[in-house]
Design a protein around this motif. Sequence first.
Motif, PDB file in Angstrom:
ATOM      1  N   ALA A  31       0.842  -1.206   0.000  1.00 44.44           N
ATOM      2  CA  ALA A  31       0.000   0.000   0.000  1.00 44.44           C
ATOM      3  C   ALA A  31       0.875   1.254   0.000  1.00 44.44           C
ATOM      4  O   ALA A  31       0.569   2.235  -0.687  1.00 44.44           O
ATOM      5  N   GLU A  33       3.810   1.446  -1.320  1.00 42.85           N
ATOM      6  CA  GLU A  33       4.346   1.547  -2.675  1.00 42.85           C
ATOM      7  C   GLU A  33       3.299   2.105  -3.649  1.00 42.85           C
ATOM      8  O   GLU A  33       3.617   2.930  -4.513  1.00 42.85           O
ATOM      9  N   ARG A  34       2.048   1.699  -3.499  1.00 44.57           N
ATOM     10  CA  ARG A  34       0.991   2.239  -4.369  1.00 44.57           C
ATOM     11  C   ARG A  34       0.817   3.740  -4.144  1.00 44.57           C
ATOM     12  O   ARG A  34       0.591   4.498  -5.093  1.00 44.57           O
ATOM     13  N   THR A  35       0.938   4.166  -2.899  1.00 47.07           N
ATOM     14  CA  THR A  35       0.854   5.597  -2.602  1.00 47.07           C
ATOM     15  C   THR A  35       2.011   6.334  -3.266  1.00 47.07           C
ATOM     16  O   THR A  35       1.832   7.402  -3.862  1.00 47.07           O
ATOM     17  N   LEU A  37       3.585   5.442  -5.961  1.00 47.67           N
ATOM     18  CA  LEU A  37       3.323   5.499  -7.398  1.00 47.67           C
ATOM     19  C   LEU A  37       2.253   6.531  -7.735  1.00 47.67           C
ATOM     20  O   LEU A  37       2.329   7.195  -8.772  1.00 47.67           O
ATOM     21  N   ALA A  38       1.271   6.703  -6.864  1.00 49.09           N
ATOM     22  CA  ALA A  38       0.252   7.740  -7.088  1.00 49.09           C
ATOM     23  C   ALA A  38       0.880   9.132  -7.046  1.00 49.09           C
ATOM     24  O   ALA A  38       0.534  10.001  -7.854  1.00 49.09           O
TER      25      ALA A  38
END
Length: 130
Positions: A31, A33-35, A37-38
């Motif tokens: 999560a 890492e997804r943040t 990338l966002a």
Amino acid sequence: MSNFVQSLKLWFAPERIREEGDTPDYRFSLANERTFLAWLRTALALIGGGFAVDQFLPDLRWAWRIGLALALLAAGVLCSLRAVNHWVRCERAMRRGEDLPASRFPAILGLAVAVVALAMVVVVLFGWEG
């Protein structure tokens, strides 16, 4: 300052983060890492917007065009750097069992984008060469 330098070193040696604390549930790391990338997508959009203003608004007065383009490009640069910093700080906090770090950056970035958007509204309302 020492904490910042230590955090900066981890940007280029993320495996050293594993030396701290306990391994968090992998879902939290993913999560984080997804943040990250966002934030990078946001940075790319800002940079693209800066180039678009400069390249596709040739009739806009030079000072307006350059000012708006540079504001968007600077916001994109800051956003990309902040993405890495925030990822490292969150990963370290999770490994240490600490609260996730608070940040004013989203509010500052939101205000900066709003100011640029308001400037663009003024340009649209009062014409390109006004």
